[in-house]
Design an enzyme around this catalytic site. Structure first.
Site, PDB file in Angstrom:
ATOM      1  N   ARG B  19       0.404  -1.097   0.197  1.00  7.83           N
ATOM      2  CA  ARG B  19       0.241   0.299  -0.006  1.00  7.83           C
ATOM      3  C   ARG B  19       0.705   1.100   0.123  1.00  7.83           C
ATOM      4  NH1 ARG B  19      -0.811   5.129   2.130  1.00  7.83           N
ATOM      5  NH2 ARG B  19      -0.245   4.282   4.560  1.00  7.83           N
ATOM      6  N   ASP B  20       1.470   1.479   0.849  1.00 10.40           N
ATOM      7  CA  ASP B  20       1.965   2.959   1.808  1.00 10.40           C
ATOM      8  C   ASP B  20       3.899   2.900   0.384  1.00 10.40           C
ATOM      9  OD1 ASP B  20       2.725   5.527   1.964  1.00 10.40           O
ATOM     10  OD2 ASP B  20       3.636   4.797   3.945  1.00 10.40           O
ATOM     11  N   HIS B 216       5.489   5.043  13.545  1.00 10.58           N
ATOM     12  CA  HIS B 216       5.278   4.402  11.585  1.00 10.58           C
ATOM     13  C   HIS B 216       6.073   5.650  11.433  1.00 10.58           C
ATOM     14  CE1 HIS B 216       3.738   3.979   6.978  1.00 10.58           C
ATOM     15  NE2 HIS B 216       3.878   5.483   7.045  1.00 10.58           N
ATOM     16  N   CYS B 249       8.152  10.530   0.223  1.00 11.16           N
ATOM     17  CA  CYS B 249       7.732  11.936   1.010  1.00 11.16           C
ATOM     18  C   CYS B 249       8.541  13.145  -0.687  1.00 11.16           C
ATOM     19  CB  CYS B 249       8.754  12.651   1.652  1.00 11.16           C
ATOM     20  SG  CYS B 249       8.818  13.881   2.455  1.00 11.16           S
TER      21      CYS B 249
END
Lengths: 320, 320
Positions: B19-20, B216, B249
């Site tokens: 997912r991430d 996280h 990021c």
């Protein structure tokens, strides 16, 4: 976590990029550029810079201009300029070039010492004794040069595996008895973990004061900064680090090299540990490295910027 | 450092790469490949895998096949398959697809929540309440789905800067009162430092048990593993991590993403913290990522190998 900004809590960074970082670079860095880099670093608050080596130019061609570098850098008062030397001849050359400190290296592991220095550990220690005699003689003549002994592979050897703590402690004791002013424990190929580091540092600090001990970590397996923190918590105060994270390990192509100076200084400043180093200016210097070397460098903070640098709100973003 | 291999000391890794990690990849990863990746991971000892999201396909096209992924993966008993959901509609879709747990995300920072979720924090909480009602109704009908609430930007916001601990504690308390079974504190853009992490985790663990709390972290500024260790030492036991260090990021091009799973598991195993994960097999899976995604990934251990893997002696080497 200790966080008082007192001298006792201060973390001292020895910048090693000009030596340990550049030695494996395939691109030749011009002498002028090396000198400019060292002179920039000495203006940023470092008290110690490993500025070059006096190893055979055949072994490390990238650093063959060590003598010229040492004689032409702009000496900043209060900065100790360190030279890596392999033997008596290197020590003589380094002292003639004006090095403030000589760093002698041998491995805790016989196999690594043979691969790295082409001699046994016993032969290395005998060669160190010659350098000690040279330096003691020079001191009688008024030269203030100091000696640092490095124990490479102190946390593990890529050929032999684990290194017994007693082996490292024995070498530390021998260095101390030889009269070395400083001792470095090096995790040459990034095998250390923070639990191991805390245990060994506590035992070493029972023999030598923190002011004598430097820790040299590599980030090969991503544990560089965890090892620094563990050593700091165990009482160590001096650490090697390399601008941009330059340096590396011949057994881990593409892996990170030495602990990155700006990442380490950022960790310190974010957690309230003083270093005396101008971090924003350091990041600017690090950002000149890719153009100098022709490749990206492992530094995280040079890419990401400081956490305190805020951003404008974007139109769209989706992350957790 | 705690090191007993008991259940209380065990570190639980939730794998979030599917997912991430994948959500920001520019290359489309075929549904078959996503399913194969998740099925490989579920065989390696993970008890929790964030397997996809049910966000608008316009917002995150890379994960538009979430429903197909969830319905076609080979469910391994004992593994909780988590879906990220943005709202009631996403929750309904995720439950129909068979997600075991729904992960709801909002930011501690109003600015980041507006940028990320396009609503205020109050609107996010109101939407969460609708999902809670849905899930409570489903439970009455015999469905065992659980809820996890994530506080994004819990350690800092790239737009607003520092986030007050009280703000995070207030959201944790609201999540708890809503009846969420789990709570995640996310350092969304890698602004956390270990001192801050230790302090916040201690305060949160005074409100909720360690079995409810997940941390996280991102490695944006190189502090990911230092933050994991600080949280672990403060009592946290559940951590998100992403295979290969995938994820990232948007404000730090080229910087590392999520904490890398194999680097985290290696840290644990080297320091005696059990995870239940098959690290050598995990590294093999990570090494398939560059071919799948078309680029190198930030993992250190996948490049360097384990410290316990010894090397033959080379002809020449010179390092310290």
């Amino acid at each position: 976590m200790k966080n008082l900004e007192t001298d006792a809590e201060r973390l001292i960074v020895q910048e090693v990029a000009p030596r340990d970082g550049l030695q494996i670079e395939p691109t030749w860095v011009a002498t002028e550029d090396k000198i400019a880099l060292i002179d920039q670093l000495s203006g940023l608050g470092f008290s110690r810079i490993e500025a070059g080596s006096f190893v055979s130019p055949r072994a490390i061609p990238a650093l063959r201009d060590g003598a010229e570098v040492f004689t032409r850098i702009a000496r900043k008062p209060g900065v100790t300029y360190v030279a890596l030397i392999p033997n008596l001849k290197g020590a003589q050359r380094a002292m003639l070039a004006g090095a403030d400190e000589l760093n002698l290296v041998m491995s805790a592991s016989q196999a690594h010492n043979r691969a790295n220095m082409r001699m046994s550990c016993e032969q290395s220690l005998a060669a160190f004794a010659e350098v000690v005699t040279l330096v003691q003689g020079a001191r009688l003549l008024g030269t203030a040069v100091t000696l640092n002994g490095t124990v490479a592979t102190a946390f593990g050897c890529p050929f032999e595996g684990k290194i017994a703590e007693e082996r490292v402690l024995s070498l530390v004791e021998q260095y101390r008895q030889m009269g070395m002013q400083g001792i470095t424990l090096a995790d040459t190929t990034g095998m250390a973990n923070p639990r191991q580091v805390a245990a060994l540092v506590k035992r070493v600090l029972a023999i030598v004061p923190a002011s004598m001990l430097t820790l040299h970590f590599h980030n090969t397996r991503g544990l560089g900064l965890t090892n620094v923190l563990a050593a700091y918590e165990a009482g160590a105060r001096r650490f090697d680090a390399s601008l941009g994270g330059l340096g590396g390990c011949p057994f881990a192509p593409g892996a990170s090299g030495n602990v990155c100076t700006e990442d380490l200084v950022n960790l310190c400043h974010e957690t309230g540990i003083a270093t005396g180093i101008d971090l924003p200016a350091l990041i600017k210097v690090s950002r000149t490295l890719p153009a100098l070397l022709g490749h990206q460098v492992p530094s995280q903070v040079a890419k990401a910027g400081l956490a305190s640098e805020l951003h404008p709100m974007p139109c769209q973003e989706l992350a957790a």
